[in-house]
Write a protein that holds these residues in place. Sequence first.
Motif, PDB file in Angstrom:
ATOM      1  N   GLN A  64      -8.831  -4.322   3.965  1.00  0.00           N
ATOM      2  CA  GLN A  64      -8.470  -3.023   4.515  1.00  0.00           C
ATOM      3  C   GLN A  64      -7.437  -3.244   5.606  1.00  0.00           C
ATOM      4  O   GLN A  64      -7.609  -4.084   6.491  1.00  0.00           O
ATOM      5  N   LEU A  65      -6.338  -2.476   5.522  1.00  0.00           N
ATOM      6  CA  LEU A  65      -5.272  -2.561   6.517  1.00  0.00           C
ATOM      7  C   LEU A  65      -5.714  -1.720   7.717  1.00  0.00           C
ATOM      8  O   LEU A  65      -5.778  -0.502   7.625  1.00  0.00           O
ATOM      9  N   MET A  66      -6.054  -2.384   8.806  1.00  0.00           N
ATOM     10  CA  MET A  66      -6.645  -1.712   9.958  1.00  0.00           C
ATOM     11  C   MET A  66      -5.619  -1.269  11.006  1.00  0.00           C
ATOM     12  O   MET A  66      -5.794  -0.227  11.632  1.00  0.00           O
ATOM     13  N   ALA A  67      -4.583  -2.087  11.229  1.00  0.00           N
ATOM     14  CA  ALA A  67      -3.642  -1.792  12.310  1.00  0.00           C
ATOM     15  C   ALA A  67      -2.283  -2.410  12.010  1.00  0.00           C
ATOM     16  O   ALA A  67      -2.158  -3.296  11.169  1.00  0.00           O
ATOM     17  N   ARG A  68      -1.279  -1.904  12.740  1.00  0.00           N
ATOM     18  CA  ARG A  68       0.084  -2.407  12.579  1.00  0.00           C
ATOM     19  C   ARG A  68       0.677  -2.723  13.943  1.00  0.00           C
ATOM     20  O   ARG A  68       0.290  -2.140  14.955  1.00  0.00           O
ATOM     21  N   TYR A  69       1.616  -3.641  13.933  1.00  0.00           N
ATOM     22  CA  TYR A  69       2.411  -3.971  15.110  1.00  0.00           C
ATOM     23  C   TYR A  69       3.844  -4.157  14.631  1.00  0.00           C
ATOM     24  O   TYR A  69       4.097  -4.879  13.671  1.00  0.00           O
ATOM     25  N   TRP A  70       4.775  -3.457  15.273  1.00  0.00           N
ATOM     26  CA  TRP A  70       6.197  -3.608  14.968  1.00  0.00           C
ATOM     27  C   TRP A  70       6.950  -3.935  16.244  1.00  0.00           C
ATOM     28  O   TRP A  70       6.678  -3.350  17.293  1.00  0.00           O
ATOM     29  N   VAL A 106      -1.410   2.582   8.710  1.00  0.00           N
ATOM     30  CA  VAL A 106      -0.006   2.907   8.438  1.00  0.00           C
ATOM     31  C   VAL A 106       0.050   4.303   7.847  1.00  0.00           C
ATOM     32  O   VAL A 106      -0.827   4.700   7.086  1.00  0.00           O
ATOM     33  N   VAL A 107       1.068   5.067   8.192  1.00  0.00           N
ATOM     34  CA  VAL A 107       1.278   6.445   7.737  1.00  0.00           C
ATOM     35  C   VAL A 107      -0.024   7.253   7.699  1.00  0.00           C
ATOM     36  O   VAL A 107      -0.317   7.952   6.742  1.00  0.00           O
ATOM     37  N   GLY A 108      -0.813   7.127   8.776  1.00  0.00           N
ATOM     38  CA  GLY A 108      -2.039   7.908   8.893  1.00  0.00           C
ATOM     39  C   GLY A 108      -3.196   7.434   8.023  1.00  0.00           C
ATOM     40  O   GLY A 108      -4.196   8.139   7.885  1.00  0.00           O
ATOM     41  N   GLN A 109      -3.074   6.260   7.434  1.00  0.00           N
ATOM     42  CA  GLN A 109      -4.127   5.749   6.552  1.00  0.00           C
ATOM     43  C   GLN A 109      -4.530   4.339   6.965  1.00  0.00           C
ATOM     44  O   GLN A 109      -3.747   3.614   7.582  1.00  0.00           O
ATOM     45  N   GLN A 110      -5.746   3.974   6.593  1.00  0.00           N
ATOM     46  CA  GLN A 110      -6.213   2.593   6.694  1.00  0.00           C
ATOM     47  C   GLN A 110      -6.640   2.202   5.272  1.00  0.00           C
ATOM     48  O   GLN A 110      -7.823   2.182   4.945  1.00  0.00           O
ATOM     49  N   PRO A 111      -5.643   1.916   4.420  1.00  0.00           N
ATOM     50  CA  PRO A 111      -5.930   1.757   2.996  1.00  0.00           C
ATOM     51  C   PRO A 111      -6.773   0.534   2.665  1.00  0.00           C
ATOM     52  O   PRO A 111      -6.634  -0.520   3.281  1.00  0.00           O
ATOM     53  N   ALA A 123       3.412  -7.390  12.317  1.00  0.00           N
ATOM     54  CA  ALA A 123       2.200  -7.955  11.724  1.00  0.00           C
ATOM     55  C   ALA A 123       1.240  -6.825  11.379  1.00  0.00           C
ATOM     56  O   ALA A 123       1.252  -5.769  12.019  1.00  0.00           O
ATOM     57  N   TYR A 124       0.444  -7.086  10.366  1.00  0.00           N
ATOM     58  CA  TYR A 124      -0.650  -6.191  10.012  1.00  0.00           C
ATOM     59  C   TYR A 124      -1.952  -6.886  10.347  1.00  0.00           C
ATOM     60  O   TYR A 124      -2.095  -8.093  10.147  1.00  0.00           O
ATOM     61  N   THR A 125      -2.903  -6.117  10.862  1.00  0.00           N
ATOM     62  CA  THR A 125      -4.253  -6.608  11.068  1.00  0.00           C
ATOM     63  C   THR A 125      -5.082  -6.111   9.892  1.00  0.00           C
ATOM     64  O   THR A 125      -5.119  -4.912   9.619  1.00  0.00           O
ATOM     65  N   LEU A 126      -5.693  -7.065   9.186  1.00  0.00           N
ATOM     66  CA  LEU A 126      -6.458  -6.746   7.983  1.00  0.00           C
ATOM     67  C   LEU A 126      -7.906  -7.185   8.149  1.00  0.00           C
ATOM     68  O   LEU A 126      -8.211  -8.101   8.917  1.00  0.00           O
ATOM     69  N   LEU A 127      -8.776  -6.536   7.397  1.00  0.00           N
ATOM     70  CA  LEU A 127     -10.198  -6.860   7.381  1.00  0.00           C
ATOM     71  C   LEU A 127     -10.562  -7.302   5.974  1.00  0.00           C
ATOM     72  O   LEU A 127     -10.325  -6.565   5.005  1.00  0.00           O
ATOM     73  N   ASP A 128     -11.117  -8.506   5.852  1.00  0.00           N
ATOM     74  CA  ASP A 128     -11.673  -8.975   4.569  1.00  0.00           C
ATOM     75  C   ASP A 128     -13.032  -8.302   4.443  1.00  0.00           C
ATOM     76  O   ASP A 128     -13.950  -8.590   5.211  1.00  0.00           O
ATOM     77  N   THR A 129     -13.171  -7.360   3.505  1.00  0.00           N
ATOM     78  CA  THR A 129     -14.395  -6.552   3.442  1.00  0.00           C
ATOM     79  C   THR A 129     -15.609  -7.353   2.974  1.00  0.00           C
ATOM     80  O   THR A 129     -16.737  -6.934   3.207  1.00  0.00           O
ATOM     81  N   SER A 130     -15.402  -8.515   2.350  1.00  0.00           N
ATOM     82  CA  SER A 130     -16.553  -9.296   1.898  1.00  0.00           C
ATOM     83  C   SER A 130     -17.148 -10.144   3.018  1.00  0.00           C
ATOM     84  O   SER A 130     -18.349 -10.366   3.069  1.00  0.00           O
TER      85      SER A 130
END
Length: 125
Positions: free
Chosen positions: A43-49, A66-71, A97-104
Motif C-alpha cells: 500500500q502506497l502510504m505517503a509521498r515525498y517530492w 498520491v492524488v487523494g488515494q492510498q492505493p 520517494a514513496y513510503t510503502l507498507l508490505d501488507t503481509s
Amino acid sequence: MSDLAIKVNVVPSYRADESSDGESRYVFSYTVTVHNQSPHSVQLMARYWKITQGSGDCQEVRGKGVVGQQPLIGPGQSFRYTSRAILQTPVGVMEGAYTLLDTSTQRVFEVAITPFRLAVPLQLH
C-alpha cells in the motif's frame, strides 16, 4: 521483501496551454506508474517530492498517498496516476520517494524515485 521489487516510472510532459512565459509560470504534468513485482500486496502510504527550479530554489512536498488515494497494489499489478508541478523557470528537476507498507509483514519501507527533468521543449524554427 526487497525494495527493488517495486519499480517507479515517470513520464513528464510540458503543458503549454496552461503555461505563461510572461508570468514565469511553467506547468508540467507527470504520469507515474508504480509496478509491484513482489509476491506481496503493498500500500502506497505517503509521498515525498523535492522540486528544484532552474534557479536552484528547492521546494519539498510531503503528504499522505498520491492524488487523494492510498492505493493497494497487488502482486504483479501496477498503479498509474497523473499529477502536476508548476515551476517559475522553464527547466527543473523532480525527485523523491514513496513510503510503502508490505501488507503481509506490516513492514514500512521507502522506494526512491529517480530524478527526472522538467523542461520546456525547444521550439524549432
